[in-house]
Design an enzyme around this catalytic site. Structure first.
Site, PDB file in Angstrom:
ATOM      1  N   CYS A 208      12.223   5.547  -0.176  1.00 32.65           N
ATOM      2  CA  CYS A 208      12.925   4.622   0.876  1.00 32.65           C
ATOM      3  C   CYS A 208      12.813   5.001   2.139  1.00 32.65           C
ATOM      4  O   CYS A 208      13.247   4.489   3.116  1.00 32.65           O
ATOM      5  CB  CYS A 208      14.531   4.838   0.380  1.00 32.65           C
ATOM      6  SG  CYS A 208      14.837   4.331  -1.349  1.00 32.65           S
TER       7      CYS A 208
ATOM      8  N   HIS B 209      17.613  -3.924   1.507  1.00 32.56           N
ATOM      9  CA  HIS B 209      16.828  -2.927   1.229  1.00 32.56           C
ATOM     10  C   HIS B 209      15.340  -2.994   0.589  1.00 32.56           C
ATOM     11  O   HIS B 209      15.156  -2.597  -0.417  1.00 32.56           O
ATOM     12  CB  HIS B 209      17.764  -1.770   0.454  1.00 32.56           C
ATOM     13  CG  HIS B 209      16.888  -0.302   0.328  1.00 32.56           C
ATOM     14  ND1 HIS B 209      16.191   0.299   1.132  1.00 32.56           N
ATOM     15  CD2 HIS B 209      17.252   0.663  -0.652  1.00 32.56           C
ATOM     16  CE1 HIS B 209      15.775   1.426   0.946  1.00 32.56           C
ATOM     17  NE2 HIS B 209      16.550   1.708  -0.252  1.00 32.56           N
TER      18      HIS B 209
END
Length: 390
Positions: A86, A335
């Site tokens: 991420c 995200h």
């Protein structure tokens, strides 16, 4: 070491786009970044590119970055795929920054992309799981939500914070994201909505978890000499920090802090010559609501254990002392793993140029905080609105 400026930043809409590809999404982000430059930047001046992606679904893991730059017409530009889960594009931004600081590039492109909504729920869970510790945690059946649920349980047990504080993260970030036309979940929610959502991994419920998202983001970094050629408020990269941490929770001394965030934050503050009190806004990693509380503590926004108080007292609201996640954060904006870090830079760039959808009052300093996995890799950057001296 040369000063470096962000001269352009843009993103695609974040959401579910079955008719788009990672190439087309990044093309949109790149074109928006070019349009945001205060003047015309000839793409031939881009010396190098660093692009982040995890490769959810297994698409084009090898040489995906050259595939993107070729698609953009950046023929021959040296380009590198950056993978740090991420935090992939937080690290792609750091790599571009390093290249311009060192003088190996005068203009560098940083960005990221991910397509996550065209795989089944089980496949997506598998791909998210590869960012956790894979020899013990994953094989024991621990999901990523389960990892953060353990951190949430430990934090709520240790400090004066409650499940309602986790829900307040959702209420605040959805309130901001509802004003962001590029947000994946652009709707408001009430505290009761967030309280009553279905459970995911106790104590986390659905409103405490961000969505899986398609999207891309891009930033153009330049030397001071190049930045002086363009109009508009100058956005300087005032400080940078990065650190790695233990990937597995079982390897850590505490579940109530992410040491890599602490280390990266201290580096970025020291380099920028600022303290947390000097910040006018922040974009922090809120993949799960507990991650935002941990960020408040780890980045020095409050004394350790007081993160819930910041939410209850409105300190991190848009009109508070330190507005946080004015973009909607990962919770509302979305995200898309590889695009998240430079997506935060897009918001910082917009805030410091006075162009944000939830604009804070006359900001000078802003911070971005991007976490890979549950803390295995972290970047923190401090940005400053200033004058270009060249």
């Amino acid at each position: 070491m040369r000063d470096v400026y962000v001269i352009g930043a843009g993103q695609s809409p974040f959401g579910s786009f079955p008719d788009e590809t990672y190439l087309s999404l990044f093309e949109t982000a790149y074109e928006n970044a070019l349009e945001s430059v205060g003047g015309e930047l000839d793409p031939d001046r881009i010396d190098e590119a660093f692009l982040g992606t995890l490769g959810v679904g297994g698409r084009q893991i090898g040489l995906s970055s050259p595939a993107v730059t070729e698609h953009l017409g950046l023929h021959g530009v040296p380009t590198t795929r950056v993978e740090n889960a991420c935090a992939a594009s937080g690290y792609s931004f750091r790599s571009a920054l390093t290249a311009v600081r060192a003088g190996t590039a005068d203009v560098a492109l940083a960005g990221g992309y991910e397509v996550m909504t065209d795989t089944s729920a089980d496949q997506t869970k598998w791909w998210l799981g590869v960012s956790g510790e894979t020899e013990w945690e994953r094989t024991s059946g621990t999901t990523f939500a389960g990892v953060y649920a353990q951190m949430a349980s430990a934090y709520l047990d240790a400090y004066d914070a409650t499940v309602d504080d986790l829900s307040r993260v959702a209420v605040k970030n959805h309130g901001n994201g509802a004003k962001n036309p590029k947000a994946h979940l652009g709707f408001e929610c009430s505290l009761e909505d967030a309280r009553s959502a279905p459970g995911v991994a106790d104590p986390l419920n659905l409103y405490h978890c961000c969505p899986t998202t398609d999207g891309a983001s891009a930033a153009l970094l330049a030397s001071e000499e190049v930045a002086a050629e363009f109009d508009g408020p100058a956005v300087k990269v005032a400080g940078a920090g990065a650190a790695s941490g233990r990937v597995g929770l079982f390897q850590r001394e505490s579940l109530t802090s992410i040491p890599a965030s602490v280390q990266a934050g201290e580096q970025a503050y020291a380099e920028a010559g600022v303290a947390p009190d000097d910040l006018d806004f922040a974009e922090v990693h809120d993949c799960f609501a507990i991650a935002e509380l941990l960020a408040y503590d780890d980045l020095g926004f409050c004394e350790r254990g007081e993160a819930g108080r910041l939410l209850r007292e409105g300190v991190v609201d848009p009109d508070g002392e330190l507005p946080t996640n004015t973009s909607g954060g990962l919770k509302s904006k979305g995200h898309p793993i590889g695009a998240t870090g430079t997506g935060q830079v897009v918001e910082a760039f917009s805030q410091l140029r006075g162009e944000a959808h939830v604009q804070v009052d006359d900001p000078t300093y802003g911070l971005t905080h991007n976490v890979g996995g549950s803390g295995g890799g972290v970047t923190v950057h401090v940005f400053e609105r200033t004058e270009v001296d060249a």
